[in-house]
Design a protein around this motif. Structure first.
Motif, PDB file in Angstrom:
ATOM      1  N   THR A  47       5.368  14.585  -6.912  1.00  0.00           N
ATOM      2  CA  THR A  47       5.295  13.271  -7.567  1.00  0.00           C
ATOM      3  C   THR A  47       6.123  13.291  -8.857  1.00  0.00           C
ATOM      4  OG1 THR A  47       3.226  13.937  -8.597  1.00  0.00           O
ATOM      5  CG2 THR A  47       3.068  12.543  -6.643  1.00  0.00           C
ATOM      6  N   HIS A  58       2.007   0.278   5.560  1.00  0.00           N
ATOM      7  CA  HIS A  58       0.785  -0.082   4.835  1.00  0.00           C
ATOM      8  C   HIS A  58       0.910  -1.347   3.998  1.00  0.00           C
ATOM      9  CE1 HIS A  58      -0.544   3.880   6.020  1.00  0.00           C
ATOM     10  NE2 HIS A  58       0.483   4.437   5.418  1.00  0.00           N
ATOM     11  N   ARG A  82      -0.824  -1.430  -0.522  1.00  0.00           N
ATOM     12  CA  ARG A  82      -1.596  -0.256  -0.100  1.00  0.00           C
ATOM     13  C   ARG A  82      -0.786   1.027  -0.029  1.00  0.00           C
ATOM     14  NH1 ARG A  82      -5.443  -3.522   4.065  1.00  0.00           N
ATOM     15  NH2 ARG A  82      -7.268  -3.579   2.718  1.00  0.00           N
ATOM     16  N   ALA A  83       0.548   0.919  -0.078  1.00  0.00           N
ATOM     17  CA  ALA A  83       1.372   2.136  -0.022  1.00  0.00           C
ATOM     18  C   ALA A  83       1.083   2.991  -1.255  1.00  0.00           C
ATOM     19  CB  ALA A  83       2.844   1.752   0.031  1.00  0.00           C
ATOM     20  N   ARG A  84       1.001   4.327  -1.073  1.00  0.00           N
ATOM     21  CA  ARG A  84       0.652   5.224  -2.180  1.00  0.00           C
ATOM     22  C   ARG A  84       1.836   6.117  -2.545  1.00  0.00           C
ATOM     23  NH1 ARG A  84      -3.279   8.790  -0.540  1.00  0.00           N
ATOM     24  NH2 ARG A  84      -3.726   9.291  -2.728  1.00  0.00           N
ATOM     25  N   LEU A  85       2.092   6.205  -3.840  1.00  0.00           N
ATOM     26  CA  LEU A  85       3.212   7.031  -4.317  1.00  0.00           C
ATOM     27  C   LEU A  85       3.061   8.488  -3.886  1.00  0.00           C
ATOM     28  CD1 LEU A  85       3.950   5.691  -7.925  1.00  0.00           C
ATOM     29  CD2 LEU A  85       5.221   5.285  -5.818  1.00  0.00           C
ATOM     30  N   ALA A  86       1.813   8.994  -3.876  1.00  0.00           N
ATOM     31  CA  ALA A  86       1.587  10.394  -3.492  1.00  0.00           C
ATOM     32  C   ALA A  86       2.036  10.628  -2.045  1.00  0.00           C
ATOM     33  CB  ALA A  86       0.101  10.740  -3.660  1.00  0.00           C
ATOM     34  N   ASP A  87       1.747   9.652  -1.185  1.00  0.00           N
ATOM     35  CA  ASP A  87       2.167   9.785   0.226  1.00  0.00           C
ATOM     36  C   ASP A  87       3.684   9.699   0.348  1.00  0.00           C
ATOM     37  OD1 ASP A  87      -0.479   9.944   0.958  1.00  0.00           O
ATOM     38  OD2 ASP A  87      -0.654   7.790   1.345  1.00  0.00           O
ATOM     39  N   ALA A 143       6.586   3.764   4.229  1.00  0.00           N
ATOM     40  CA  ALA A 143       5.229   3.502   3.720  1.00  0.00           C
ATOM     41  C   ALA A 143       4.989   2.000   3.533  1.00  0.00           C
ATOM     42  CB  ALA A 143       5.026   4.235   2.398  1.00  0.00           C
ATOM     43  N   SER A 194       6.001  10.519  -1.902  1.00  0.00           N
ATOM     44  CA  SER A 194       6.669  11.755  -2.345  1.00  0.00           C
ATOM     45  C   SER A 194       6.410  12.888  -1.357  1.00  0.00           C
ATOM     46  CB  SER A 194       6.224  12.142  -3.764  1.00  0.00           C
ATOM     47  OG  SER A 194       4.827  12.285  -3.825  1.00  0.00           O
ATOM     48  N   ASN A 199       8.026   3.555 -11.171  1.00  0.00           N
ATOM     49  CA  ASN A 199       6.764   3.157 -10.539  1.00  0.00           C
ATOM     50  C   ASN A 199       7.045   2.570  -9.149  1.00  0.00           C
ATOM     51  OD1 ASN A 199       7.849   0.594 -11.064  1.00  0.00           O
ATOM     52  ND2 ASN A 199       6.849   0.540 -13.068  1.00  0.00           N
ATOM     53  N   LYS A 200       6.002   2.091  -8.497  1.00  0.00           N
ATOM     54  CA  LYS A 200       6.122   1.577  -7.132  1.00  0.00           C
ATOM     55  C   LYS A 200       7.004   0.337  -7.090  1.00  0.00           C
ATOM     56  CE  LYS A 200       2.348   0.257  -4.928  1.00  0.00           C
ATOM     57  NZ  LYS A 200       1.072   0.262  -4.143  1.00  0.00           N
TER      58      LYS A 200
END
Lengths: 219, 219
Positions: free
Chosen positions: B42, B24, B28-33, B20, B35, B51-52
């Motif tokens: 999540t 991105h 822009r990387a998303r934790l939801a994506d 990710a 996981s 966290n990220k």
């Protein structure tokens, strides 16, 4: 007078945007900060630029003008292809080192910007390297056995490294840094006569090509 | 069994995060994506990483382990300093080319991550270059008149270029690409004897140092 002021405001905004993009990156740069650094209202900013993407595109396009102009400005009549190659590399490094718009625009264009456009500044430089090495070969300036592709790839990689490292430490873009590389590369690349034309002592035997298969990764 | 599964989940999350971040960027990387790509909830992600930022730090630390291991794995007893230098460069390029965690972690660590930490992977590589060139000099492997600082800076710049260009085109990190550079640099750097040890034909006169003031930018 009104038009002059508009041109001046536009230039201030481009410079202010370049500084913000360099400091915070495209995503985190804020239009409110860009307009206030330029000493104008956000309304004035929006008169010139629809949004942050438009500002980034203009910074990239301005960098292209600056860098192409710098590359052309060092072209002296009578200079051979290797002289022009080293000259252009120094001229580009000088602009990247001293001009925030050139630096930020080049970086945005190399993938840090909002989206890929038609402009490809790194590609233009690599094409310039290839063209000048081809000309150097055609004019018998390259030492026997030097593969132009090898030389082009090495010069492309090294100069990319200087640009990237120069983003955080401008010393990497100094004439002294770049000369380190040319001092290493040219005695291998150029014929004795071409070295002499570059101001290097000639008359030494030219090295033969080597088989370096053993250097390749065995994994 | 439960612990094994936790270790496995953690590894999947690190790899998914690396993918990710590479695709991105960190911001822009998303934790939801991350996981969902790892096939976990999540909630499971947050069991492992606060966290990220914590994920990014772990990707960087994992890259450090991978790259240091790769560098050590090519150290053969009896290999001289220049053989080890080229060997390590190929080993690092191989990992960056084939392992997304190594690649994304290195990139995060080089300024694309959330904040500077204690880890400095590029600095470690540059230090490795300097150390091996010093050893090469002490063991009389360097050609007369080669300035170690020049050589170190050139090798640092070129390999940085290969890494950066390899982010968008892995061919830049191939053994063939790296060998282009070593083919250009080594015949200038090494003594005839050292070239022979590298599998290069020896017996050719060693070039003298050159004065290349003329190559420096006059602007």
């Amino acid at each position: 007078m009104k038009q002059e002021r508009a041109v001046r405001t536009r230039q201030l905004l481009i410079r202010s945007a370049a500084e913000a993009f360099e400091r915070h990156g495209f995503i985190r740069a804020r239009l409110a900060d860009i307009s206030s650094s330029a000493g104008v209202t956000t309304g004035a900013l929006h008169f010139h630029f629809a949004n942050k993407e438009a500002l980034a595109s203009t910074v990239e396009a301005t960098a292209a003008v600056i860098l192409r102009h710098a590359a052309r400005s060092v072209q002296q009549p009578g200079a051979n292809a290797l002289q022009r190659l080293t000259g252009v590399s120094h001229a580009l490094a000088d602009r990247l080192r001293h001009d925030v718009v050139a630096r930020a625009g080049f970086r945005l264009n190399c993938g840090d910007g909002p989206h890929p456009g038609a402009l490809d500044l790194r590609g233009e430089w690599f094409e310039c390297i290839r063209r000048l090495l081809t000309e150097a070969g055609d004019h018998h300036l390259l030492a026997e056995g030097v593969a132009r592709q090898d030389a082009a790839a090495s010069i492309a990689a090294a100069t990319t490294g200087f640009e990237v490292l120069g983003r955080t430490d401008p010393a990497w873009l100094s004439p002294a840094s770049l000369s380190c590389f040319w001092r290493l590369a040219l005695p291998r690349l150029a014929t004795a006569e071409a070295l002499a034309a570059l101001g290097l002592p000639a008359g030494e035997p030219v090295r033969r090509p080597h088989d370096v298969k053993i250097l390749e990764n065995k994994n």
